[in-house]
Scaffold this motif. Structure first.
Motif, short mmCIF file in Angstrom:
data_model
loop_
_atom_site.label_atom_id
_atom_site.label_comp_id
_atom_site.label_asym_id
_atom_site.label_seq_id
_atom_site.Cartn_x
_atom_site.Cartn_y
_atom_site.Cartn_z
N GLN A 118 0.82 -1.20 0.00
CA GLN A 118 0.00 0.00 0.00
C GLN A 118 0.86 1.27 0.00
O GLN A 118 0.60 2.21 -0.76
CB GLN A 118 -0.94 0.00 1.22
CG GLN A 118 -2.11 -0.95 1.11
CD GLN A 118 -1.74 -2.41 1.30
OE1 GLN A 118 -0.62 -2.74 1.69
NE2 GLN A 118 -2.67 -3.30 1.03
N ILE B 138 1.19 4.20 -2.93
CA ILE B 138 1.01 5.62 -2.61
C ILE B 138 2.23 6.43 -3.03
O ILE B 138 2.10 7.54 -3.58
CB ILE B 138 0.74 5.80 -1.10
CG1 ILE B 138 -0.59 5.15 -0.72
CG2 ILE B 138 0.73 7.28 -0.71
CD1 ILE B 138 -0.79 4.97 0.76
N VAL C 151 -4.77 9.99 0.22
CA VAL C 151 -4.89 8.58 -0.18
C VAL C 151 -4.54 7.66 0.98
O VAL C 151 -5.24 6.66 1.22
CB VAL C 151 -3.99 8.30 -1.40
CG1 VAL C 151 -3.97 6.80 -1.70
CG2 VAL C 151 -4.47 9.07 -2.62
N VAL C 152 -3.46 7.96 1.71
CA VAL C 152 -3.03 7.07 2.79
C VAL C 152 -4.06 7.05 3.92
O VAL C 152 -4.27 6.02 4.56
CB VAL C 152 -1.63 7.48 3.32
CG1 VAL C 152 -1.70 8.66 4.27
CG2 VAL C 152 -0.95 6.31 4.02
N ILE D 250 -6.89 4.68 2.74
CA ILE D 250 -6.50 3.26 2.82
C ILE D 250 -6.44 2.80 4.27
O ILE D 250 -6.83 1.67 4.59
CB ILE D 250 -5.15 3.04 2.12
CG1 ILE D 250 -5.29 3.32 0.62
CG2 ILE D 250 -4.64 1.62 2.35
CD1 ILE D 250 -3.99 3.22 -0.15
N LYS E 206 -9.77 1.82 5.51
CA LYS E 206 -10.33 0.62 4.89
C LYS E 206 -9.61 -0.65 5.32
O LYS E 206 -10.23 -1.71 5.43
CB LYS E 206 -10.27 0.75 3.37
CG LYS E 206 -11.25 1.77 2.80
CD LYS E 206 -11.22 1.75 1.27
CE LYS E 206 -12.27 2.69 0.69
NZ LYS E 206 -12.27 2.68 -0.79
N LYS E 207 -8.31 -0.56 5.59
CA LYS E 207 -7.50 -1.76 5.81
C LYS E 207 -7.33 -2.15 7.29
O LYS E 207 -7.13 -3.32 7.60
CB LYS E 207 -6.11 -1.57 5.19
CG LYS E 207 -6.11 -1.62 3.67
CD LYS E 207 -6.34 -3.03 3.17
CE LYS E 207 -6.25 -3.12 1.66
NZ LYS E 207 -6.47 -4.50 1.18
#
Length: 447
Positions: free
Chosen positions: A161, A165, A209-210, A213, A216-217
């Motif tokens: 991930q 990014i 973006v990070v 994520i 979600k993760k």
């Protein structure tokens, strides 16, 4: 699958290393691309950005104090299957870095001129350096918060991930540089200003973006509610681990600023050659940096789980091939140095000087590889004070002192400076290897 199942003694070192390697290459590019693309426009701009990046590297260590501790604490807590304080550590680390980055941003906006003067920066570089420092440094909180998320991702084995990014950030940065430097889409040619704006925009998008994520993760959350009441003991633990861990980096970067102040006396073309040499050298040790980071994460989990012998075996198995790869890469860079330096300059004096530097770099990388693999593993095992102590002594007693003696007093210039830095890396490499083999890092785990 639990977090500890994700990383344990059976975890493939390669599976962790390759996304870190790609990520580090991409992270290098975001700083180096600015200098590579602007080198076609002005060597003064290259030298100015190089000076600013040296200052920012020092100030970014403030964030490393927390991110290093976060990586170590989370790795060991996950290794021992202790999930209780994970969200608390995440929240504390992120908001602490945000707080300090706001202070540092103000410092760089309003206090950059004394910094330039302290470093002996040539006056002709002040204008470009100020523009880059105010824009990129003023918004340094983007990097501070991103570094916290990156530490969290790595501790949880989410290497791919962060790699993706980093790719996004670099792609946006390159496109932005191309637009701003060439005056496309109706935008005027902005030079250093455009390069700085491109860096900031790409980092902002990367941070967004990070954060998406992360939500979600990972099941854990980053929230102010975990800081009420303020977790004093957790904060003390972060500082107790982070301050010594970052001490080595602080010493290194302060020593590098002193060395740069020596180089600044040698003329703009030498300053620019140093910038290019550092950029090229980064690619010689990027593999060692990646595999040492992956090793650190696994060692932290193993130590947290009580698998001390497995941790020892992992480090020793990792060291030999890593040294070999780093040496091969540095030799290739030396053999191709004339061609590589020609990407940045047509000056035959700079190209010849760069080739001399790349030869010395072969020996420097030998020592640096030992330091990267062993010191990061020592940190993961909780053995923090020793590498900091010998690091401070060697960096200043060898690298900084001999840079001045060789480079200035004996008139050896940049070659003398690089020789001094190589001697420092080799000495520390011998000392930390001996420390690890003696097993004095055992019994220092945090959990």
């Amino acid at each position: 699958m639990s977090q500890h199942d994700r990383i344990n003694k059976n975890t493939s070192l390669f599976l962790l290393t390759w996304p870190i390697l790609v990520e580090l290459l991409l992270q290098m590019l975001i700083g180096n691309v600015d200098q590579m693309m602007i080198s076609r426009y002005s060597q003064n701009a290259v030298a100015a950005i190089g000076n600013v990046n040296q200052i920012m590297n020092l100030l970014l260590i403030t964030f490393n104090i927390i991110t290093m501790a976060t990586t170590i604490m989370v790795s060991q807590y996950l290794g021992s299957n202790n999930q209780e304080k994970v969200s608390e550590v995440y929240s504390l680390a992120t908001y602490t870095n945000l707080f300090f980055s706001m202070i540092l941003g103000a410092l760089m906006v309003f206090g950059h001129k004394p910094m330039f003067k302290m470093m002996g920066m040539p006056l002709e570089l002040y204008s470009d350096a100020t523009i880059y420092m105010v824009i990129v440094g003023g918004l340094i909180f983007l990097q501070g918060v991103f570094m916290s998320y990156s530490a969290i991702f790595r501790s949880n084995g989410l290497m791919k991930q962060t790699m993706i990014i980093s790719f996004v950030i670099n792609f946006i940065n390159i496109i932005g540089n191309f637009i701003f430097l060439n005056g496309l889409l109706g935008i005027p040619k902005l030079g250093v200003t455009g390069v700085a704006l491109s860096s900031v925009i790409s980092r902002l998008i990367g941070l967004i973006v990070v954060m998406i994520i992360f939500n979600k993760k990972l099941n854990a959350k980053i929230s102010l509610k975990y800081l009420r009441p303020f977790p004093k003991e957790t904060f003390k633990s972060l500082l107790r681990i982070g301050l010594p861990s970052a001490g080595e980096s602080i010493s290194y970067n302060v020593a590098q600023m002193w060395i740069l102040s020596c180089v600044n006396r040698m003329g703009t073309y030498v300053i620019a050659t140093r910038v290019y040499s550092n950029m090229i050298a980064n690619f010689s040790f990027v593999y060692a940096s990646a595999i040492s980071t992956a090793t650190q994460i696994i060692v932290g989990h193993l130590v947290g789980a009580g698998d001390i012998d497995d941790a020892d075996e992992l480090v020793m198995k990792t060291l030999k091939p890593t040294v070999l790869v780093s040496l091969i890469m540095s030799v290739i860079v030396f053999l191709c140095s004339d061609f590589i330096f020609s990407w940045f300059t047509n000056d035959p004096v700079m190209i010849a000087l760069g080739k001399q530097i790349m030869f010395i770099e072969i020996f420097l990388e030998l020592g640096r590889t030992f330091n990267l693999v062993i010191i990061r593993s020592m940190h993961a095992a909780g053995d923090i004070k020793y590498p900091v102590t010998i690091g401070i002594i060697s960096m200043w007693g060898v690298a900084a002192l001999l840079s001045y003696i060789f480079g200035i007093i004996l008139g050896m210039g940049l070659v003398g400076v690089w020789m001094a830095m190589a001697m420092d890396e080799l000495l520390r490499g011998v000392l930390v290897y001996r420390r690890w083999k003696q097993g004095k890092w055992r019994g220092k785990a945090l959990v």
